[in-house]
Scaffold this motif. Structure first.
Motif, short mmCIF file in Angstrom:
data_model
loop_
_atom_site.label_atom_id
_atom_site.label_comp_id
_atom_site.label_asym_id
_atom_site.label_seq_id
_atom_site.Cartn_x
_atom_site.Cartn_y
_atom_site.Cartn_z
N ARG A 191 -92.63 -29.76 -16.68
CA ARG A 191 -93.18 -28.47 -17.08
C ARG A 191 -93.62 -28.61 -18.54
O ARG A 191 -92.80 -28.65 -19.44
N VAL A 244 -89.92 -19.64 -9.62
CA VAL A 244 -89.42 -20.24 -10.86
C VAL A 244 -88.16 -21.05 -10.58
O VAL A 244 -87.96 -22.15 -11.12
N ARG A 245 -87.30 -20.53 -9.71
CA ARG A 245 -86.06 -21.24 -9.38
C ARG A 245 -86.37 -22.56 -8.68
O ARG A 245 -85.75 -23.59 -8.98
N TYR A 246 -87.33 -22.56 -7.76
CA TYR A 246 -87.70 -23.80 -7.09
C TYR A 246 -88.27 -24.82 -8.09
O TYR A 246 -87.98 -26.02 -8.01
N LEU A 247 -89.07 -24.32 -9.03
CA LEU A 247 -89.61 -25.22 -10.06
C LEU A 247 -88.48 -25.79 -10.90
O LEU A 247 -88.47 -26.99 -11.22
N ASP A 248 -87.50 -24.96 -11.26
CA ASP A 248 -86.36 -25.43 -12.05
C ASP A 248 -85.64 -26.58 -11.34
O ASP A 248 -85.20 -27.54 -11.98
N GLU A 282 -95.13 -27.33 -21.81
CA GLU A 282 -95.33 -26.04 -22.48
C GLU A 282 -96.51 -26.12 -23.45
O GLU A 282 -96.83 -27.19 -23.98
N ARG A 303 -76.41 -28.96 -19.24
CA ARG A 303 -75.60 -27.75 -19.29
C ARG A 303 -74.13 -28.10 -19.48
O ARG A 303 -73.40 -27.44 -20.22
N SER A 310 -89.38 -14.85 -9.22
CA SER A 310 -88.16 -15.54 -9.67
C SER A 310 -87.78 -16.67 -8.72
O SER A 310 -87.22 -17.70 -9.14
N GLY A 357 -80.73 -31.27 -15.78
CA GLY A 357 -80.28 -29.91 -16.08
C GLY A 357 -78.78 -29.77 -15.99
O GLY A 357 -78.14 -29.20 -16.86
N VAL A 395 -87.72 -29.69 -11.75
CA VAL A 395 -87.70 -30.13 -13.15
C VAL A 395 -86.34 -30.76 -13.47
O VAL A 395 -86.27 -31.83 -14.08
N ASP A 396 -85.26 -30.11 -13.05
CA ASP A 396 -83.92 -30.62 -13.36
C ASP A 396 -83.64 -31.96 -12.68
O ASP A 396 -82.86 -32.76 -13.19
#
Length: 384
Positions: A239, A225-229, A241, A113, A222, A109, A232-233
């Motif tokens: 994840r 979701v942030r912990y999952l990000d 889809e 970015r 949220s 991630g 994932v990163d």
């Protein structure tokens, strides 16, 4: 030394692009692969940006890069010095010759970015996964060992199952307590470790952020979701889809989550031996995740991968689109797999070109004109 499948890809990209970013989780073998690539170029210079002495060399990156334009510069763990990207862009533009930089990173991630801000069109991305079945070519016993231990080289090559399990437990502890804070992640190690274990229990199931937040003691949607990000990163979790086809049916739209390495999944769940794994209720979903990662590693770079499921029960574990071709995949943990009615309905809904049932079998065989059962070792033929 085991030659990794992507080494040839990295060497080809370096011959074409000024910078190549080799992404992969910690301890997956990026540095070893980079050294093998660097051996082909006598003037190559490797800097480990976790080391203060090597970071000191780059305190004036513009001057350093300009004075080493005739060398391959290998920058290891580049996410620890994100300001380097600001200096890389003008340097690449000033001297745009192939094979100047090999960037190694453990946080996809962050790197992606950064490339969106400064390196778009200047860097080529390659992912190094844990060890693959196609790299080892194991028999069924070896396949079972790879599934149990996972594909991290030091785990897979450990002298005993106990030593492998201990290595993975130590890896998890170090990753949470040292690696993530070093990347700037400000989440308590105990909290993120608990969230990671929750995801392990949810292997291959739908991600419900609100429910997970409640299980963490009332954390918000949220926050989950942030912990999952974060996971994932850092390439610990996939994840997956849904494939949203226009088929006039109610589709499941929540993503599925998979821990990307089966060995870490088993360590988080306290599964140390093959006997423990065979008798554990997670075995089928663990096998699913193992195969998902094997498939993902074989796909062309421009392929799209998701899953398909309708409210009526039509389901494919994977739907892969590559240009004008569509392939469906069902994953079965059985020596004589029998696809469900939902599988046949799904391949009809999506009008796939080919469909495969991946199972722990020794040889491939047809189920119908367009459907075959295949072993994991032949996944590279999906888009051959």
């Amino acid at each position: 030394m085991l030659k990794r499948q992507v080494q040839d890809v990295v060497e080809r990209r370096l011959a074409q692009a000024p910078a190549v970013a080799l992404l992969g989780p910690r301890q997956v073998g990026k540095t070893t692969l980079a050294k093998a690539v660097a051996q082909q170029q006598p003037n190559a210079l490797l800097l480990d940006l976790e080391r203060e002495s090597d970071r000191a060399v780059l305190r004036q990156p513009e001057l350093f890069f300009a004075s080493h334009r005739d060398r391959l510069l290998v920058l290891d763990e580049v996410q620890f010095v994100p300001q380097l990207f600001t200096a890389l862009r003008p340097e690449i533009d000033a001297h745009r010759t192939p094979g100047r930089f090999l960037l190694l990173g453990s946080a996809s991630g962050d790197l992606l970015r950064q490339s969106g801000e400064s390196l778009a069109g200047r860097v080529s991305y390659v992912e190094l996964t844990p060890l693959l079945v196609t790299e080892l070519n194991p028999d069924l016993g070896g396949l079972q060992s790879l599934w149990l231990r996972g594909g991290y080289p030091l785990s897979h090559l450990a002298a005993t199952a106990e030593a492998s399990y201990t290595w993975r437990q130590d890896f998890i502890r170090t990753f949470l307590q040292r690696d993530l804070p070093g990347m700037g992640v400000r989440v308590a190690a105990e909290t993120l470790g608990r969230f990671w274990r929750m995801l392990a229990h949810l292997q291959g199931q739908f991600f419900n952020a609100s429910q997970l937040g409640l299980s963490l003691g009332g954390a918000s949607h949220s926050t989950a979701v942030r912990y999952l990000d974060v996971l994932v990163d850092t390439m610990m979790v996939r994840r997956l889809e849904p494939h949203l086809a226009n088929v006039g049916k109610r589709l499941v739209k929540s993503p599925k989550v998979y821990l990307r390495d089966s060995g870490l999944l088993h360590a988080l769940l306290g599964i140390a031996t093959v006997q423990d794994l065979q008798g554990h209720p997670i075995a089928g979903r663990s096998w699913d995740g193992f195969v998902v990662e094997q498939v993902a590693a074989q796909l062309p770079a421009d392929a799209q991968m998701g899953f398909y499921r309708t409210a009526a029960g039509a389901e494919l574990d994977l739907v892969i689109e590559h240009r004008s071709r569509k392939v469906g995949v069902a994953i079965k943990f059985a020596a004589a797999p029998k696809p469900t009615k939902g599988f046949w309905q799904a391949i009809e809904d999506l009008a796939v070109d080919r469909a495969y049932v991946v199972a722990p079998v020794e040889r491939r065989y047809p189920l119908s004109e367009r459907v075959e059962v295949i072993p994991v070792a032949q996944l590279s033929e999906l888009f051959a």
